[in-house]
Design a protein around this motif. Structure first.
Motif, mmCIF file in Angstrom:
data_model
loop_
_atom_site.group_PDB
_atom_site.id
_atom_site.type_symbol
_atom_site.label_atom_id
_atom_site.label_comp_id
_atom_site.label_asym_id
_atom_site.label_seq_id
_atom_site.Cartn_x
_atom_site.Cartn_y
_atom_site.Cartn_z
ATOM 1 N N LEU A 119 34.548 31.568 -36.463
ATOM 2 C CA LEU A 119 33.818 31.999 -37.360
ATOM 3 C C LEU A 119 32.109 31.427 -36.849
ATOM 4 O O LEU A 119 32.109 30.389 -36.632
ATOM 5 N N ALA A 120 31.042 31.994 -37.077
ATOM 6 C CA ALA A 120 30.081 31.316 -37.235
ATOM 7 C C ALA A 120 29.159 31.909 -38.613
ATOM 8 O O ALA A 120 28.955 33.316 -39.513
ATOM 9 N N VAL A 121 28.329 30.554 -39.595
ATOM 10 C CA VAL A 121 27.586 31.238 -40.696
ATOM 11 C C VAL A 121 26.263 30.476 -40.233
ATOM 12 O O VAL A 121 25.850 29.432 -39.391
ATOM 13 N N SER A 122 25.013 31.279 -40.507
ATOM 14 C CA SER A 122 23.704 30.978 -40.304
ATOM 15 C C SER A 122 22.711 30.557 -41.024
ATOM 16 O O SER A 122 23.101 31.261 -42.592
ATOM 17 N N ILE A 123 22.281 30.450 -41.618
ATOM 18 C CA ILE A 123 20.671 30.407 -42.366
ATOM 19 C C ILE A 123 19.192 30.196 -41.667
ATOM 20 O O ILE A 123 19.234 29.330 -40.283
ATOM 21 N N PRO A 124 18.326 30.820 -42.350
ATOM 22 C CA PRO A 124 16.743 30.981 -41.617
ATOM 23 C C PRO A 124 16.311 29.227 -41.357
ATOM 24 O O PRO A 124 16.699 28.943 -41.734
ATOM 25 N N PHE A 125 15.413 29.343 -40.210
ATOM 26 C CA PHE A 125 14.231 27.889 -41.046
ATOM 27 C C PHE A 125 13.344 27.817 -39.963
ATOM 28 O O PHE A 125 13.372 28.586 -39.200
ATOM 29 N N GLN A 126 12.337 28.033 -41.280
ATOM 30 C CA GLN A 126 11.083 27.788 -40.628
ATOM 31 C C GLN A 126 10.505 26.862 -39.885
ATOM 32 O O GLN A 126 10.369 25.552 -40.937
ATOM 33 N N THR A 182 24.509 26.092 -32.933
ATOM 34 C CA THR A 182 23.554 26.299 -32.842
ATOM 35 C C THR A 182 22.421 26.663 -33.312
ATOM 36 O O THR A 182 22.038 27.363 -34.129
ATOM 37 N N TRP A 183 21.100 26.232 -32.493
ATOM 38 C CA TRP A 183 20.041 26.503 -32.991
ATOM 39 C C TRP A 183 19.418 28.002 -32.067
ATOM 40 O O TRP A 183 19.076 28.046 -30.738
ATOM 41 N N ILE A 184 18.882 28.658 -33.030
ATOM 42 C CA ILE A 184 18.185 30.247 -32.533
ATOM 43 C C ILE A 184 16.758 30.911 -32.681
ATOM 44 O O ILE A 184 16.668 30.530 -33.927
ATOM 45 N N ASP A 185 16.629 30.252 -31.657
ATOM 46 C CA ASP A 185 14.906 30.322 -32.028
ATOM 47 C C ASP A 185 14.305 32.335 -32.404
ATOM 48 O O ASP A 185 15.273 32.623 -32.350
ATOM 49 N N GLY A 186 12.800 32.184 -32.097
ATOM 50 C CA GLY A 186 12.010 33.506 -32.388
ATOM 51 C C GLY A 186 12.707 34.084 -31.321
ATOM 52 O O GLY A 186 12.901 35.613 -31.105
ATOM 53 N N GLU A 210 23.318 27.989 -36.791
ATOM 54 C CA GLU A 210 24.346 28.686 -36.898
ATOM 55 C C GLU A 210 24.996 27.815 -36.915
ATOM 56 O O GLU A 210 25.327 26.784 -35.530
ATOM 57 N N VAL A 211 26.427 27.637 -37.289
ATOM 58 C CA VAL A 211 27.335 26.662 -37.330
ATOM 59 C C VAL A 211 28.294 27.281 -37.217
ATOM 60 O O VAL A 211 29.646 28.194 -37.688
ATOM 61 N N GLN A 212 29.023 27.006 -36.048
ATOM 62 C CA GLN A 212 30.149 27.914 -35.226
ATOM 63 C C GLN A 212 31.159 27.238 -35.499
ATOM 64 O O GLN A 212 31.136 25.720 -34.972
ATOM 65 N N GLU A 240 15.477 34.594 -29.959
ATOM 66 C CA GLU A 240 17.191 34.492 -29.923
ATOM 67 C C GLU A 240 17.805 33.832 -28.997
ATOM 68 O O GLU A 240 18.951 34.255 -28.388
ATOM 69 N N GLN A 241 17.090 32.708 -28.079
ATOM 70 C CA GLN A 241 17.440 32.102 -27.232
ATOM 71 C C GLN A 241 18.327 31.532 -28.177
ATOM 72 O O GLN A 241 18.154 30.030 -29.326
ATOM 73 N N ARG A 242 19.228 30.576 -27.139
ATOM 74 C CA ARG A 242 20.638 29.822 -28.335
ATOM 75 C C ARG A 242 20.282 28.321 -27.861
ATOM 76 O O ARG A 242 20.759 28.636 -26.410
ATOM 77 N N ARG A 243 20.254 27.476 -28.313
ATOM 78 C CA ARG A 243 20.656 26.085 -27.838
ATOM 79 C C ARG A 243 21.211 25.212 -29.217
ATOM 80 O O ARG A 243 21.551 25.480 -29.940
ATOM 81 N N ILE A 244 22.579 24.491 -28.260
ATOM 82 C CA ILE A 244 23.634 23.443 -28.518
ATOM 83 C C ILE A 244 22.942 22.624 -29.788
ATOM 84 O O ILE A 244 21.736 21.438 -28.852
ATOM 85 N N ARG A 245 22.618 22.520 -30.727
ATOM 86 C CA ARG A 245 21.662 21.227 -31.191
ATOM 87 C C ARG A 245 23.011 19.331 -31.266
ATOM 88 O O ARG A 245 24.313 19.662 -32.350
ATOM 89 N N GLN A 246 23.407 18.606 -30.459
ATOM 90 C CA GLN A 246 23.379 17.599 -30.704
ATOM 91 C C GLN A 246 23.873 17.282 -32.290
ATOM 92 O O GLN A 246 23.269 17.014 -32.577
#
Ligand SMILES: Nc1ncnc2c1ncn2[C@@H]1O[C@H](COP(=O)(O)OP(=O)(O)OP(=O)(O)O)[C@@H](O)[C@H]1O
Ligand SMILES: [Mg+2]
Lengths: 252, 698
Positions: B77-84, B135-139, B182-184, B141-147
């Protein structure tokens, strides 16, 4: 005719239970064997069909030397001698019918035993024997479900299956109450009178011996203390056999 | 026991003091033994205290207690939110409105930040107590796990909400971009199912239970038969005249050889016919043979004991032997036929089983033929010689006793020497057997020469036992030295396998010949002294032999037997079955025989007095009494066999143990936990069941 010559039995521990016993018992006699506990009654009876091997002496029955018989010969002799026991010696878990039929094994092919097979003619014979001792309706019951008197009658029926010419009875009524004792003794008497069986019966009570036997043999310390008709046993004789302090009790 | 004299209290007081001292000494001795045991077993109170060991054991236990039994599918289940990135002037965090349908949603505070700054991420309506990751999704669309707290995953709280701190990643050239968070969450979906480990364990558990069942079932018949030989009350009374015994004994090997060749031919012939390699004529012949068997069985009882009757019954015995072998061959052949006919499905399983039994019969026909031949020939020999042996004079009886005794002694020692040639320490067998024979001679001589059949006194018995020991030791030493057993034992070498005497089909080495020579002398002397009419306690000898073998077998642990069988038949449940069967035979044989020793002997006496033979007496007076305890002890043994089969796999004997050992070696304690759990469940169910059944019967 049963002839016992100089019979001596010494047990493995050196105890002399029979000491030079000689007897002659004509066919058809009802003989009571009496004596104190430990006087050698059971030993004498068991020597006759060699459940116990005598140490010395001979037992000759109708011309055959029982003491010299090989295992095979002994089985042929034994099947003509019935025996009943104080503790009845039935297989408690088996049915009454099986207990009775097992008296016939000496006549049957040993291979049958492997398959627990009895010919139907033996079944009929067993039912007849049970009818004769008055409990045909118990045939299907377990032997352990019967009263003491009934169990002893099963023991007699088992011996009847052998079609015996002689019956050894080792204190057949010692575990029974007086009334039942008489009923069991009456069956022995019947066999003696009707079928002409020789009966050798060890007894604890002289009164029973008086009531049923033609002849009394009293043992004391492995020796014959008295041999004669029951009527000749007076108080003196009685004390000789049973000791000075004994008192005769009647059993009705 | 001496009795205290009431008139003089002094000795009784000193006796009480002595008693007290003795008790004190006993206590001290027990204490010393216990202390020594403490040291020998290296009991150490410090080692369990070491922190490393404590952590290790805690972890291992925790994993064992978290068996990897069940698993489940997960839906993400993934929920995301934009971040500036980098807050523009006057940026305000947009308000978050909870969705009306109660689905998970997240909020970030502040919704804009620069690299390396920390923001707070909160979430609601998630599945509680379940792992999630950010998960951090950058401009691009690269995804990185944030600890979170230095870990990739974090656990969502009990009410389904969380609040975690996230560091904004440093990404080159990301200034002013719009990223997303994004929170998975992996949400269990569907019903839980067994893990592969569980399936494997269940598979092996079935194998384990059947391994125990088959081993128990196979062992019932052999142990039931052995138990009769190991029952003192039945065997004690079995005696046989030495003459008959020796006749039997000399005929035994002959019967075995002849039976092994001729009778097994008959059996093999019938087997080939029945397994479908014969035509109509043979089948008819076969049916006639079976019919003949039935007829012969009906005519067997004899009522006279004349020589002709014995001759007739001897002929019957021989015919019977042929018929029995033919019947066994018939059964084997039909089994083979069935095995070949049915190969599919459940009939196939049955066919395989029956076919194996047929094959077993085929393989053992030479042995079966030999055994039946030996039985038949000894029977016939005994029947035909029994009268003759009874009537011979003492002098002749001694001559015959000496001759047959010598022959028998030579055979016995020859056989034990043949066994002794196969391994250095088995060489001890010959001196032991010789010593037993030697121990009987001097007491016998004493009885015959000095006692002349008079009753033995206490001192006679003492003297005879001393003489017995002297003979035993002397003969043992002599044989031991003559056969060079000591050297063989030290060097581990086997006696040379030369040919000192060549008989047709049998080469005898010097070693065996020496042993036979000793046996000849011992047997001849013993036989001559005793004469053929002496009663020989066959029963007691068989009893001691059976008991010795059973006790010896029981002393060998099934795991060790398993090791040997793995070498023989390879790794797998078959080796385990063989090991457990062998051990069960030994152990059940003993347990069964104790039940026989406990029976009421009255019925035996009663049936013997009716003229029943030994077989009939056993079938009708013994068997009914022992069936209930036999059932109970068989259950008990099955119970033990299940326990043992769970670990017989440790040595490669099949069952769940093999799996368990692998998992432990690989440190996969959660998987091992599954096996341990399965074993515990099965063992306790069986424990309960066998106790319940035993209670009904004992
Ligand atoms: N197997 C045995 N070994 C040694 N001694 C025995 C054995 N059987 C019986 N005895 C002894 O032999 C003696 C006679 O025993 P037996 O059983 O014949 O007496 P009994 O007259 O039948 O006695 P009871 O009336 O008590 O049955 C007894 O002293 C007994 O202790
Ligand atoms: Mg008695």
């Amino acid at each position: 005719m049963l002839k016992i010559e100089n019979l001596t039995k010494i047990y493995d521990n050196g105890f002399k239970a029979l000491d030079n016993v000689s007897l002659e018992i004509p066919d058809g006699q009802f003989v009571a064997i009496i004596g104190l506990s430990g006087s050698g009654k059971s030993t004498l009876l068991r020597c006759i069909n060699r459940l116990i091997d005598p140490t010395e002496g001979r037992i000759i029955w109708n011309g055959i030397d029982i003491t010299a018989a090989t295992d095979d010969e002994l089985r042929l002799i034994r099947r003509r001698i019935g025996m009943i026991f104080q503790q009845f010696n039935l297989v408690k878990r088996a049915s009454v019918l099986t207990n009775v039929m097992s008296g016939r094994l000496g006549y049957l092919n040993p291979v049958y035993a492997l398959f627990n097979y009895f010919p139907s003619k033996e079944r009929d014979r067993a039912m007849k024997a049970l009818t004769r001792v008055g409990i045909p309706e118990k045939a299907r019951n377990r032997a352990s479900a019967l009263s003491g008197g009934q169990q002893q009658r099963v023991g007699i029926a088992r011996a009847l299956m052998q079609e015996p010419e002689m019956m050894l009875a080792d204190e057949p009524v010692a575990s029974l109450d007086p009334a039942t004792s008489h009923s069991v003794m009456k069956y022995l008497e019947l066999l003696n009178k009707e079928d002409g069986l020789t009966v050798l019966c060890s007894l604890h009570f002289l009164s029973l011996a008086r009531a049923y036997s033609d002849r009394v043999i009293a043992l004391k310390d492995g020796r014959i203390e008295y041999d004669g008709p029951p009527s000749d046993i007076d108080d003196d004789r009685f004390r000789q056999i049973y000791g000075e302090e004994a008192v005769e009790v009647e059993i009705h | 026991m001496t009795q205290a004299n009431p008139s003089s209290p002094a000795p009784s007081r000193s006796r009480a003091a002595l008693r007290r001292t003795l008790i004190l000494i006993a206590v001290a001795i027990v204490l010393v033994i216990f202390a020594y045991g403490w040291q020998v077993t290296e009991i150490n109170l410090e080692r369990p205290q070491e922190p490393v060991r404590q952590t290790n054991v805690t972890n291992a236990l925790r994993e064992l207690l978290s068996p990897n039994v069940l698993t489940q599918d997960y839906a993400t289940l993934a929920v995301s939110i934009p971040f500036q990135i980098d807050c523009p002037e006057g940026f305000e965090t947009p308000p978050v409105t909870p969705p009306a349908d109660g689905t998970p949603y997240i909020a970030v505070e502040p919704a804009c930040a620069s690299s390396s700054e920390t923001v707070t991420l909160t979430g609601y309506n998630f599945a509680s107590n379940v792992l999630a990751r950010v998960t951090w999704i950058d401009g691009d669309e690269q995804r990185r796990i944030r600890q979170v707290d230095g870990q990739d995953n974090f656990t969502i709280g009990l009410n389904g909400t969380f609040s975690v701190s996230i560091e904004v990643p440093r990404i080159r050239g990301s200034a002013g971009e719009l990223h997303a968070l994004e929170v998975q969450q992996a949400v269990p979906s569907g019903v839980p199912r067994f893990t592969d480990t569980t399936r494997e364990v269940l598979d092996k558990m079935v194998e384990t239970i059947f391994l125990a069942l088959i081993a128990t079932a196979i062992s019932i018949l052999p142990s039931a038969i052995l138990s009769f030989f190991a029952a003192h009350n039945l065997m004690r009374a079995v005696r046989m005249s030495l003459g008959n015994l020796l006749v039997m004994f000399t005929l035994l090997p002959l019967g075995f050889l002849v039976g092994g060749v001729l009778l097994s031919e008959v059996g093999g012939f019938v087997l080939r016919l029945a397994s479908g390699q014969g035509g109509g004529v043979e089948t008819t012949g076969l049916s006639l043979l079976v019919l003949g068997a039935a007829v012969a069985a009906r005519r067997m009882p004899t009522s006279t004991l004349s020589f002709e009757a014995r001759l007739r019954s001897a002929a019957m015995t021989l015919i019977g032997a042929v018929i029995v072998v033919a019947l066994i061959g018939l059964i084997g052949g039909l089994g083979l036929l069935a095995g070949r006919t049915f190969t599919e499905g459940i009939p196939g399983v049955l066919g395989n089983f029956v076919g194996s039994l047929g094959r077993l019969i085929e393989l053992s026909l030479p042995f079966i033929g030999g055994a039946i031949g030996a039985f038949a020939l000894t029977n016939v020999g005994t029947a035909l010689t029994i009268d003759a042996l009874k009537t011979i004079s003492p002098a002749v009886s001694r001559v015959i006793g000496g001759a047959l005794g010598g022959l028998g002694g030579a055979i016995v020692l020859g056989m034990s020497a043949t066994v002794g040639m196969s391994a250095a320490w088995l060489g001890l067998l010959t001196p032991v057997v010789a010593a037993i024979m030697g121990g009987a001679i001097l007491p016998l001589l004493f009885r015959r020469v000095v006692m002349h059949g008079r009753r033995s006194t206490q001192s006679d018995r003492l003297l005879m036992s001393a003489l017995g020991w002297i003979g035993t030791i002397a003969v043992f030493a002599f044989t031991f030295v003559q056969l060079n057993v000591f050297r063989a034992m030290v060097e581990g070498t086997l006696p040379p396998n030369d040919v000192a005497l060549a008989l047709p089909g049998l080469n005898i080495s010097t070693y065996v010949l020496t042993a036979m020579g000793i046996g000849l002398v011992l047997g001849a002397v013993g036989g001559a002294i005793a004469g053929t009419r002496a009663a020989f306690p066959v029963g007691s000898v068989l009893y001691s032999m059976t008991r010795t073998i059973l006790n010896g077998l029981r002393a060998i642990e099934p795991l060790i037997m398993g090791l040997v069988f793995v070498i023989w038949v390879g790794i797998g449940p078959f080796a385990g079955v063989l090991a457990l069967t062998l051990h069960s035979i030994a152990s059940l044989g003993k347990l069964y025989s104790e039940q026989i020793e406990n029976i009421d002997t009255g019925p035996i006496e009663a049936l013997e007095s009716t003229g029943a033979n030994r077989l009939q007496t056993i079938m009708y007076a013994v068997v009914p009494q022992i069936i209930p305890p036999y059932i109970a002890f068989t259950m008990y043994r099955w119970d033990i066999n299940v326990r043992m089969s769970t670990i017989i796999g440790f040595v490669g004997g099949g069952g769940v143990g093999f799996l368990l050992q692998q998992q432990i070696n690989l440190l996969r304690y959660r998987d091992a936990g599954v096996a341990v759990l399965a074993i515990a469940i099965v063992v306790s169910i069986l424990d309960y069941a066998s106790a319940a059944i035993r209670e009904r019967y004992v």
